[in-house]
Write an enzyme that holds these catalytic residues in place. Structure first.
Site, PDB file in Angstrom:
ATOM      1  N   GLY A 169     -15.849   7.946   0.826  1.00 37.67           N
ATOM      2  CA  GLY A 169     -16.080   6.939   0.544  1.00 37.67           C
ATOM      3  C   GLY A 169     -14.889   6.094  -0.360  1.00 37.67           C
ATOM      4  N   SER A 170     -14.162   5.347   0.259  1.00 34.17           N
ATOM      5  CA  SER A 170     -13.049   4.659  -0.358  1.00 34.17           C
ATOM      6  C   SER A 170     -12.110   3.671  -0.477  1.00 34.17           C
ATOM      7  CB  SER A 170     -11.962   6.203  -0.710  1.00 34.17           C
ATOM      8  OG  SER A 170     -12.088   6.702   0.320  1.00 34.17           O
ATOM      9  N   ARG A 171     -11.292   3.211  -0.811  1.00 35.53           N
ATOM     10  CA  ARG A 171     -10.293   2.157  -0.120  1.00 35.53           C
ATOM     11  C   ARG A 171      -9.220   1.886  -0.529  1.00 35.53           C
ATOM     12  NH1 ARG A 171     -11.467  -3.797  -4.070  1.00 35.53           N
ATOM     13  NH2 ARG A 171      -8.933  -4.591  -4.226  1.00 35.53           N
ATOM     14  N   MET A 195     -12.653   2.232   2.911  1.00 34.73           N
ATOM     15  CA  MET A 195     -12.674   2.988   4.141  1.00 34.73           C
ATOM     16  C   MET A 195     -14.528   3.248   3.793  1.00 34.73           C
ATOM     17  SD  MET A 195     -10.191   5.522   3.582  1.00 34.73           S
ATOM     18  CE  MET A 195      -9.649   5.021   1.991  1.00 34.73           C
TER      19      MET A 195
END
Length: 223
Positions: A191-193, A103
């Site tokens: 911001g990440s996953r 993301m």
């Protein structure tokens, strides 16, 4: 067409803080300092841009879940950066199909449940803040793991992973609760996953680098 009808509750404090850091200082500069109007205008424009970005980040899409009890739906918006067989060592301790969704700060960051089922495992892990797209970020970064059990007996693990900028993972998942496909599970800030670990028998329905949407995209199907 997707519309956005509200701001996520987890973003209210961040939006207020961002206002006082980015927009309000420009007013103080104008009041206390003699600077050219064009310079003040530039400062104000930059401040407003950053503030509106924070508001945009916490948007919540008005979507209807693309329900299918045999499907595993994307729990996050973003891009598929990994599809591979991997040994999952936290819960299953065996080989699974791993699907990773990255993301960016521009994606919606609300996370949702991929299937209907009981929440059978929840665990938060403090950790590093490496770039979320790196393979080792799945284990080394701050993350929160949730496992749901489908009525067919299969279990699906999905993991919220913080990135370089992300500094807070929010999860509403609780052991023993029943959660519906598409229901909100939490949010990751900036911001990440998200990684999913699926049964080896699952039929994958997406490709590498494909863009997916929470509540909408069918990542895979139970066999």
């Amino acid at each position: 067409m997707i519309t956005y009808h509200k701001i996520h509750k987890e973003g209210i404090v961040s939006i207020i803080i961002a206002f006082f850091i980015t927009v309000a200082p420009a007013w103080l500069i104008l009041y206390f300092c003699k600077i050219p109007f064009l310079l003040y205008l530039l400062i104000q424009i930059v401040g407003l841009f950053v503030w509106f970005f924070v508001i945009y980040f916490f948007r919540v899409p008005d979507r209807r879940t693309n329900r299918d009890e045999n499907a595993i739906i994307a729990p996050a918006d973003g891009k598929i950066i990994q599809i591979l067989e991997e040994v999952e060592t936290e819960y299953f301790n065996d080989k699974r199909i791993q699907i990773s969704i990255f993301m960016s700060p521009l994606n919606v960051h609300v996370n949702t449940y991929p299937i209907d089922g009981e929440v059978v495992y929840v665990k938060y892990h403090p950790g590093k803040h490496l770039v979320a797209s790196l393979p080792k970020a799945s284990k080394d970064n701050e993350h929160n793991t949730v496992v749901q059990k489908h009525k067919n007996g299969e279990e699906v693990l999905f993991r919220q992973i913080a990135g370089t900028v992300a500094r807070r993972i929010v999860s509403y998942a609780k052991n023993g609760e029943y959660a519906e496909q598409g229901e909100e599970m939490g949010i990751i800030k900036f911001g990440s996953r998200v990684d999913l670990f699926l049964p080896l028998s699952a039929k994958i329905n997406v490709k590498l680098h494909e863009k997916v949407q929470s509540q909408i995209t069918h990542l895979a199907y139970f066999s």
